[in-house]
Each structure stands twice: as structure tokens, then as C-alpha cells.
Design a protein around this motif. Structure first.
Motif, PDB file in Angstrom:
ATOM      1  N   ARG A 346     -24.594   1.902  13.385  1.00 53.55           N
ATOM      2  CA  ARG A 346     -23.639   0.911  13.895  1.00 53.55           C
ATOM      3  C   ARG A 346     -23.179   1.282  15.299  1.00 53.55           C
ATOM      4  O   ARG A 346     -23.055   0.424  16.188  1.00 53.55           O
ATOM      5  CB  ARG A 346     -22.449   0.815  12.942  1.00 53.55           C
ATOM      6  N   VAL A 347     -22.935   2.577  15.515  1.00 57.86           N
ATOM      7  CA  VAL A 347     -22.549   3.041  16.848  1.00 57.86           C
ATOM      8  C   VAL A 347     -23.677   2.779  17.839  1.00 57.86           C
ATOM      9  O   VAL A 347     -23.449   2.270  18.946  1.00 57.86           O
ATOM     10  CB  VAL A 347     -22.203   4.542  16.816  1.00 57.86           C
ATOM     11  N   PHE A 348     -24.914   3.104  17.454  1.00 59.10           N
ATOM     12  CA  PHE A 348     -26.049   2.899  18.342  1.00 59.10           C
ATOM     13  C   PHE A 348     -26.241   1.417  18.661  1.00 59.10           C
ATOM     14  O   PHE A 348     -26.558   1.054  19.796  1.00 59.10           O
ATOM     15  CB  PHE A 348     -27.321   3.470  17.709  1.00 59.10           C
ATOM     16  N   LEU A 349     -26.034   0.552  17.662  1.00 61.12           N
ATOM     17  CA  LEU A 349     -26.174  -0.881  17.885  1.00 61.12           C
ATOM     18  C   LEU A 349     -25.140  -1.375  18.890  1.00 61.12           C
ATOM     19  O   LEU A 349     -25.473  -2.099  19.852  1.00 61.12           O
ATOM     20  CB  LEU A 349     -26.023  -1.637  16.568  1.00 61.12           C
ATOM     21  N   GLU A 383     -11.435   7.749  20.103  1.00 58.20           N
ATOM     22  CA  GLU A 383     -11.479   7.992  18.656  1.00 58.20           C
ATOM     23  C   GLU A 383     -12.907   7.918  18.139  1.00 58.20           C
ATOM     24  O   GLU A 383     -13.339   8.756  17.340  1.00 58.20           O
ATOM     25  CB  GLU A 383     -10.596   6.970  17.929  1.00 58.20           C
ATOM     26  N   SER A 384     -13.661   6.929  18.595  1.00 59.14           N
ATOM     27  CA  SER A 384     -15.041   6.768  18.136  1.00 59.14           C
ATOM     28  C   SER A 384     -15.918   7.916  18.615  1.00 59.14           C
ATOM     29  O   SER A 384     -16.762   8.422  17.869  1.00 59.14           O
ATOM     30  CB  SER A 384     -15.607   5.432  18.619  1.00 59.14           C
ATOM     31  N   TYR A 385     -15.717   8.342  19.858  1.00 54.54           N
ATOM     32  CA  TYR A 385     -16.522   9.438  20.397  1.00 54.54           C
ATOM     33  C   TYR A 385     -16.218  10.750  19.669  1.00 54.54           C
ATOM     34  O   TYR A 385     -17.139  11.477  19.258  1.00 54.54           O
ATOM     35  CB  TYR A 385     -16.257   9.604  21.895  1.00 54.54           C
ATOM     36  N   ARG A 389     -17.930   7.980  14.875  1.00 53.91           N
ATOM     37  CA  ARG A 389     -18.085   6.751  14.101  1.00 53.91           C
ATOM     38  C   ARG A 389     -17.168   5.705  14.710  1.00 53.91           C
ATOM     39  O   ARG A 389     -16.237   6.027  15.454  1.00 53.91           O
ATOM     40  CB  ARG A 389     -17.727   6.958  12.620  1.00 53.91           C
ATOM     41  N   ILE A 390     -17.466   4.443  14.416  1.00 53.29           N
ATOM     42  CA  ILE A 390     -16.585   3.363  14.858  1.00 53.29           C
ATOM     43  C   ILE A 390     -15.363   3.354  13.953  1.00 53.29           C
ATOM     44  O   ILE A 390     -15.471   3.146  12.749  1.00 53.29           O
ATOM     45  CB  ILE A 390     -17.307   2.004  14.780  1.00 53.29           C
ATOM     46  N   THR A 391     -14.211   3.628  14.531  1.00 55.09           N
ATOM     47  CA  THR A 391     -13.015   3.725  13.709  1.00 55.09           C
ATOM     48  C   THR A 391     -12.632   2.353  13.147  1.00 55.09           C
ATOM     49  O   THR A 391     -12.700   1.346  13.842  1.00 55.09           O
ATOM     50  CB  THR A 391     -11.832   4.287  14.524  1.00 55.09           C
ATOM     51  N   ARG A 392     -12.201   2.358  11.906  1.00 57.77           N
ATOM     52  CA  ARG A 392     -11.822   1.109  11.233  1.00 57.77           C
ATOM     53  C   ARG A 392     -10.306   0.932  11.176  1.00 57.77           C
ATOM     54  O   ARG A 392      -9.826  -0.058  10.630  1.00 57.77           O
ATOM     55  CB  ARG A 392     -12.399   1.086   9.807  1.00 57.77           C
TER      56      ARG A 392
END
Length: 417
Positions: A346-349, A383-385, A389-392
């Protein structure tokens, strides 16, 4: 700088196993961590690396890398607490991390040998050289032809070894991929170039800070990627990347050095290499070979970050190889890509979309830097870095970012301040 144990690695193959459980080709972060994990669990492992080349790399890793992979803090040559994003117009936005953590900086000249030493300490045997050929015969282990590199110990000659499985962690121009996969099976690249230079004793704080990474989005520096000025303690990594043929990366790097007030600093070394920006669709050959790291294309689009993903890919590969050796099920090799993409796909996308949308022109790069000034964008980015992960958390913040992102896309550049 090569370590003593690496340059004096055993040249004699007389006491090597007749058949290795696994040969790991490539001793960068991905291959070295895989070799260490497998050797520590009693597998017979051969780690092959020429030891004579340093990959061009900004060297950035999130602070969690130290805990996740037991990296000793002394491997960090610097800690960055902010990133400054610079637009084609010269407009700059500083994104400070705050108390959430930091970006660790490593120098691949010392970091990679450190990881190879760890693998050797765990029990992996090493060969300082290159893979020349792989022979595959039904019902037999793979036969590998190796040749020593110029960094090999005296007396180290060509070698023929056998291995039940092979891990290809030998970079973007992977010999394993070339020998065991279709020519069509390769990731998309940009070419990266950087110069490692001495940090000035008293740098100009308006152009360079020792705790800040500068990222430059300017078509004159890179028409499709970006340039960087990253602190490395007593050194600085200055470079850029591009997939556009004919773009003069060395000249662009010179312009970066001049803008950062580093044009008169002593140059320590220059390095260039292809950098993959999209994971391959398949990482195994269905039988006995698995690709990881740059060989499989696990470098994040948009950012070009690869060290953390290489380390994690190496551990996933080691677990799958161990499972395959234990059960005889070659299907275990397929799980590596599946597990990696489940964690990071998801991060790569999202990063791939970001690069496709915002990097395509200076007009869009200008808008992108403007967007980076938004506090929600900065917080969610860090936060994501740092968390990988993409934080929710905070869905309203994501909605606000989406709406502001849309506004930037739809607003003509002339109307933006």
C-alpha cells in the motif's frame, strides 16, 4: 572501508561442505541479514560478495531499524531531525520530526561490511568474489561457478560450489536474475549518482545543517526524480537520480553542491548505479532461486528508500528458505513477495502515484512543495515513514490532506502564493 575480517576471508574451500543449504549472492543489507539469520539457525550458508564496490546511497533509515534488526547505534554517522523540501522556485519548506523519532544516517562503506561480519560471526562462510554461472540439472543441487574479486585474500582462486537453494541479493544488475530469469523480468530503474564530500568545519547554516536532510525537487536537477544533500557526520552525501537518458547527473550534483555551499569541500568518492523503483511481479523461479533487495526491485517509489525494505526482505527470504529446506515445499519461496507486499504494498502504491502525479513537471513540483507546508501532511508523512506503514489514526486528517491535495491539483500555479 573494508574490515580486516572481510579482506582476509578464508581463501581455501577445502573444508567447505560438499553441498551448501543456501548460497547467498550479494552481501548488502538484504543478503547479509538473510545469511546471518539462516547461519544462526544451523543452515550451511555461503555468502558471496566482491567487497570492492560501495553502492551510491543517501543512507537514510528510520530510527526503528536499530531495534528491528539489532543494529548497533555506533553504525549511525548522523541523526537527522528534519527534512527541508526545496521547490524549483527556491521556495523551501522545513518538515521537523519533533519528538516522534529521527532519521538515522549510515555510510554504506562501513555499514555493509558490518552486516557481512555479523553473518560470518553467525557461521556463514564467505567468498570474496562474483557469481559467473549457475548450472541446473534435474534432481541435483545448483552448481555455481565463482571467480575472486580484486579484494579477495591472496591465494583465493575460482571455485565451483553446490547449493540446494540460491538467494539473489546482488543488486539492480543482478547476475542471479540474468542467469535464472527471463530477460523481461526486471524492475524499472532510475540511475543514481552521488558524491561523498567532507563536511565543512563551519558550514553556512542558511544552506546546510548537520541534522537536516535537504530534498530538492527541480527539473534542472532531476526531470523525473529529485536531488539530495544528506548529512553523514564528518561527511555529506550529495546526489540525484533520473531515468531520463542524457541528463547530466554529475553536473546536477555540482549545482547542488554549489547551492549548499559545499562546492569547495574535498570530494572523498564518487559513485553511481541503477536504482530500481518498482518491485518485480515475481521474485522466485518456482524451484530453487529467490530474488530479494534491489534485485527484486524493493526500493520505494518517490523516495528511493531501500535499506529498511532490503533488511526486512532479507529476513522474510531467510524464513521462507528455511521452510523450503525443512519441508521440501518450493511454494514457500512464493510467500516472500506476498508477505512483503502485504506489509508494504500500500505504501509503495501510494508513493508510486505520488511520483507519477507530482514529479512530472516543475509546475507540479512547485505545488507539491506548497502542499508539504501543511501540518497534517507533515505529521502523517513522518508517522508513515517512521512506522513503515500508512497510519490509520485520525481519519479526519487524511480527509483534510485529500481535499487539500485535490485543491492543489485543480488550482493553477499562477494563482498560488
Amino acid at each position: 572501508m573494508q574490515t580486516d575480517s572481510e579482506t582476509t576471508a578464508a581463501a581455501s574451500t577445502a573444508h567447505w561442505p560438499a553441498i551448501f543449504d543456501v548460497a547467498v549472492i550479494g552481501g548488502g543489507p538484504s543478503g547479509a541479514i538473510a545469511a546471518e539469520w539462516l547461519a544462526a539457525r544451523g543452515r550451511t550458508v555461503l555468502l558471496v560478495d566482491p567487497g570492492d564496490r560501495i553502492k551510491p546511497c543517501g543512507g537514510a533509515i528510520p530510527c526503528r531499524t536499530l531495534e528491528d534488526f539489532a543494529i548497533t547505534p555506533d553504525m549511525l554517522v548522523a541523526r537527522a531531525h528534519a527534512a527541508r523540501i526545496i521547490a524549483p522556485s527556491g521556495k523551501a519548506v522545513e518538515m521537523r520530526i519533533g519528538t516522534a523519532g529521527y532519521v538515522g544516517m549510515v555510510d554504506r562503506a562501513s555499514f555493509d561490511p558490518y552486516l557481512r561480519d555479523r553473518a560470518a560471526a553467525a557461521g556463514a562462510l564467505r567468498y570474496t568474489g562474483r557469481l559467473e554461472a549457475i548450472t541446473e540439472r534435474a534432481g541435483e543441487p545448483l552448481a555455481l561457478t565463482l571467480s575472486p574479486s580484486r579484494k579477495a585474500a591472496p591465494g583465493c582462486g575460482p571455485a565451483e560450489v553446490k547449493a540446494r537453494l540460491v538467494i539473489g541479493a546482488d543488486g539492480a544488475n543482478s547476475a542471479v536474475r540474468r542467469l535464472m530469469f527471463s530477460p523481461a523480468d526486471k524492475p524499472r530503474y532510475v540511475f543514481a549518482y552521488h558524491e561523498i564530500i567532507e563536511t565543512p568545519a563551519v558550514p553556512d547554516p542558511t544552506t546546510f545543517k548537520a541534522d537536516r536532510c535537504d530534498v530538492i525537487y527541480d527539473g534542472r536537477i532531476s526531470p523525473d526524480f529529485y536531488g539530495w544533500v544528506f548529512p553523514h557526520g564528518g561527511q555529506v552525501s550529495v546526489g540525484c537520480g533520473s531515468g531520463i537518458k542524457g541528463h547530466d547527473l554529475r553536473r546536477a550534483t555540482g549545482a547542488l553542491r554549489e547551492a549548499a555551499g559545499l562546492d569547495t569541500a574535498r570530494t572523498i568518492r564518487r559513485e553511481g548505479a541503477p536504482l530500481p523503483l518498482k518491485p518485480m511481479g515475481r521474485w522466485d523461479n518456482g524451484r530453487n532461486v529467490l530474488l530479494i533487495g534491489d534485485a527484486a526491485g524493493t526500493v520505494a517509489p518517490s523516495s528511493g528508500e531501500g535499506i529498511y525494505y532490503a533488511l526486512q526482505g532479507g529476513l522474510l527470504a531467510a524464513e521462507a528458505v528455511d521452510d523450503c529446506l525443512r519441508t521440501g515445499r518450493t511454494a514457500a519461496l512464493k510467500t516472500v513477495r506476498k508477505r512483503f507486499m502485504k506489509a508494504h504494498g500500500r505504501v509503495f502504491l501510494i508513493l508510486g502515484i505520488l511520483q507519477a502525479v507530482w514529479y512530472r513537471s516543475d509546475r507540479m513540483r512547485e505545488k507539491f512543495v506548497t502542499m508539504c507546508a501543511d501540518p497534517d501532511v507533515q505529521r502523517l508523512t513522518w508517522e508513515s515513514y517512521l512506522e513503515k506503514r500508512i497510519t490509520r489514526r485520525d481519519p479526519l486528517a487524511h480527509l483534510r490532506v485529500f481535499l487539500r491535495d485535490l485543491k492543489q491539483l485543480l488550482t493553477p500555479a499562477a494563482r498560488q502564493k
